[in-house]
Each structure stands twice: as C-alpha cells, then as structure tokens.
Write an enzyme that holds these catalytic residues in place. Sequence first.
Site, PDB file in Angstrom:
ATOM      1  N   LYS A 100      19.275   4.118  -7.575  1.00 35.99           N
ATOM      2  CA  LYS A 100      19.841   4.270  -8.787  1.00 35.99           C
ATOM      3  C   LYS A 100      18.095   4.645  -9.497  1.00 35.99           C
ATOM      4  O   LYS A 100      17.281   4.331  -8.749  1.00 35.99           O
ATOM      5  CB  LYS A 100      20.190   2.997  -9.503  1.00 35.99           C
ATOM      6  CG  LYS A 100      19.255   1.821  -9.191  1.00 35.99           C
ATOM      7  CD  LYS A 100      19.996   0.487  -9.424  1.00 35.99           C
ATOM      8  CE  LYS A 100      19.172  -0.540  -9.290  1.00 35.99           C
ATOM      9  NZ  LYS A 100      19.737  -2.028  -9.468  1.00 35.99           N
ATOM     10  N   TYR A 126      -9.099   9.480 -27.217  1.00 40.78           N
ATOM     11  CA  TYR A 126      -8.497   9.104 -28.376  1.00 40.78           C
ATOM     12  C   TYR A 126      -8.938   7.563 -28.735  1.00 40.78           C
ATOM     13  O   TYR A 126      -8.734   6.571 -27.923  1.00 40.78           O
ATOM     14  CB  TYR A 126      -6.854   9.089 -28.390  1.00 40.78           C
ATOM     15  CG  TYR A 126      -6.362  10.342 -28.215  1.00 40.78           C
ATOM     16  CD1 TYR A 126      -6.362  11.315 -29.216  1.00 40.78           C
ATOM     17  CD2 TYR A 126      -5.555  10.497 -27.016  1.00 40.78           C
ATOM     18  CE1 TYR A 126      -5.620  12.717 -29.233  1.00 40.78           C
ATOM     19  CE2 TYR A 126      -4.901  11.987 -26.987  1.00 40.78           C
ATOM     20  CZ  TYR A 126      -4.938  12.730 -27.997  1.00 40.78           C
ATOM     21  OH  TYR A 126      -4.404  14.100 -27.929  1.00 40.78           O
TER      22      TYR A 126
HETATM   23  C1  LIG Z   1      19.401  -2.730  -8.610  1.00 42.78           C
HETATM   24  C2  LIG Z   1      20.546  -3.443  -7.721  1.00 42.78           C
HETATM   25  C3  LIG Z   1      20.266  -3.891  -6.636  1.00 42.78           C
HETATM   26  C4  LIG Z   1      18.735  -3.855  -5.788  1.00 42.78           C
HETATM   27  O1  LIG Z   1      17.963  -4.780  -6.354  1.00 42.78           O
HETATM   28  P1  LIG Z   1      16.344  -4.996  -5.956  1.00 42.78           P
HETATM   29  O2  LIG Z   1      16.009  -6.306  -6.541  1.00 42.78           O
HETATM   30  O3  LIG Z   1      15.650  -3.811  -6.297  1.00 42.78           O
HETATM   31  O4  LIG Z   1      16.589  -5.035  -4.333  1.00 42.78           O
HETATM   32  C5  LIG Z   1      21.235  -4.464  -5.800  1.00 42.78           C
HETATM   33  N1  LIG Z   1      22.583  -4.947  -6.226  1.00 42.78           N
HETATM   34  C6  LIG Z   1      22.720  -4.408  -7.437  1.00 42.78           C
HETATM   35  C7  LIG Z   1      23.784  -4.773  -8.131  1.00 42.78           C
HETATM   36  C8  LIG Z   1      21.602  -3.892  -8.247  1.00 42.78           C
HETATM   37  O5  LIG Z   1      21.942  -3.515  -9.703  1.00 42.78           O
END
Ligand SMILES: *Cc1c(COP(=O)(O)O)cnc(C)c1O
Length: 364
Positions: free
Chosen positions: A38, A258
Amino acid sequence: MENLSHPAWIEIDLGQFRKNIEAIRRKIGASLLCFPIKANAYGHGLVPMGQAAARCGVDMIAVSCLREGVELRKGNVACPILVFGAIHEREIDDLIDYGLEFSISSRFKAELVARKCKGRKCRVHIEVDTGMHRTGMRPETAYEVFLELKRQECFEIRGIYSHLATADEPNHSFAFAQIEAFTRLRQKIEDEGVLWHLANSGGVSFYPTSYFDMVRPGLLCYGLVPNGSKDPEIRPFFSLKARISYFKVVEAGRGISYGHLYTTEQQTRIVTVPVGYGDGYCRSLTNRASVLIRGQRYKAAGRICMDQLMVDIGTSEAYVGEVVTLIGQDGGEEISIWDLSSLTESDPREILCRFNERIPRLYS
Ligand SMILES: *Cc1c(COP(=O)(O)O)cnc(C)c1O
C-alpha cells in the site's frame, strides 16, 4: 516511471529485496507470505514492487484500496491481491471484475456485496477486530457472518484475518491477548480451506505464535525491523541520492535559507542539493538532517526548502555534479531511514511513503 534525467533519484536494490523475502521465508516456515504494498509500496513504487514480488514468488500482495489494486492489474501483476480497506458500495463491481480479493468487515458490507455480485464469484477475507478497533467485526459477529457467507453461492471465503495493535514492541501483553482471541475463533470455526492471518512485521519479528497460515509483514520486507533493532539477514534497499547543483563561498555571520535559521560561524563553503519537502524530504528536518558527500557526514544548513536544501561543508571540497547521499551508504557512513524518523519523531513507514513521484526510482 521513465528514466528521465533528474538531479535526484531513489535507488531500489531488488537483489536485497529478494534476500529479505528469502530470510522472512526461512523465519516463517510453512506459513504463506503476503506482501503489503500500500501507499506506493511504502514509497518504493507500486507496480515495480508488485512485479518484483510476483517474480520472487510471494503468495499474495495486499493493498489498501481499489485504485492500488487496479493499478497493479493494469501493470500485469497476476498474483492474488487483497484489498485491506473497508469497501464502499460503489467499488464492489470493480473489485470483482479486476479479480481482487477484499475484506468483509461488517454484516452490512456482506449484504451489499451479496446484492451486487449478480452471480459473480467474490473472493473475500472476513476481518475480525481482536483489539485494534479500526475496522472488522467482533469475534462473535465474525463467527455468525462466516456461517452466513458459507451458505451463499457467491462468496468464496479465502481468509479470516485480524490486525495486531501493539506488536511493534516485543513481549507486549496485549499482542498475546489478540493472538489468543484469534486462536479461540479459529478453534470454533475449524474450516480447512480458509487462510488465517494475523501477523504484521511486529508479529513476524517478535511473536512466532502469530504466524498461523499466512503473515503480512510490510516494514520488514522493506528491510526494517519495527523496534529499530537489526536483523543480520534483512536490510533496507532504498537510497536517496542527488547531484550537487550549486557551490559558493559564504562569509562569516551570514544567515542561510528562509528565516536565517542557520548562521555561518566563519567563512565557509555551502553546497546546494536539489531535494526538498516538495519531494517528501520533511521540512521538519531543518537544521537536523545530515547528508554524506565523499563518505563524510555534513549538516544540512537552515530551512529545508520546497525543492532544495543547503549543506555547510566547511573547508572540505565538493564540486557541482558530485553525488550526495541523503539516505543510504557512502564509504563507511550510513544515513538510515531510522535516523530520519527519529530526527522528526516520526515512523520509518511515514518517512518512506512521503517520497512522491517527482523523484524517479531506479531499480537494479
Ligand atoms: C499495513 C498493514 C500491514 C503491514 O504492516 P507493517 O507494520 O508495515 O508490517 C499488515 N496488515 C494490515 C491489515 C495492514 O494494514
């Protein structure tokens, strides 16, 4: 993305990615591996990472929303893809037609899907809330909904899953409580064909009893252990580099950038690096960040601008066009994603997924 000439770039070492996947496989034994990509694959590039993961033989890919899943299908990623996020009615047709697996996180959503499926098969994962309190049904409801879906032709129940709230820390009592709640539901359901999955990176790193049939480590696949500890077999493979775009000598007592938040102590050499918060390099790194040039560490001087930042190199030498490392290794020195997340009181996932499309990713 096309390999346009650009003064800054991100290097993604897919060889190291494969090593991480192999190391995680050894750790999890017979459990399957689902790879979360994601948020543009935690900044590593959604489609290229999807394709690399498919080549490495991961068993499933997970994304957050329909759009990410569709992008992967359009990029010819054929392996099973699970959409984590809570679905909306408008998305159901596309979820089914693009062959995406998705979460049933409430009875209401199950009913929507049943009404919209029109004879098409829906591959779904029942989401149980064992304590994250984000999405998902209480275990009792999940049990009833499981029985209801079982009776309906259109549903293929591929998985039942939950998410750990406190697993980034080893030995957390709440993580053990969630593993227990999940185990109890599993004992009640006893269905051979369903994949039970719970473990995120913390689960994989610190809670072997959370592995079940499949694990979903995100951060760990990108080479980072959730509590900042090191695993000798797992390494990050994301480097941020740029070429010096400008060099000048500045007298003592002059303010840089800045707000003049940095003042030169003596006559010094300042180089400009074409990376800024417009690329995702946090503005809150102002007067905190360091970079590597010729294997030496230097402080960023003053406010990080939208497109540029300045570095005080003192009496050292560096020429326009030389490579600056903002994340990664140069000589014996390293600037890690953890360094940036501690300096900004953030999380390595946020540091990574902030880097946007302006900086090209180069894969090797
Ligand atoms: C993002 C997510 C993961 C992975 O999370 P990490 O802590 O980066 O391993 C796994 N399961 C779900 C449902 C998630 O939303």
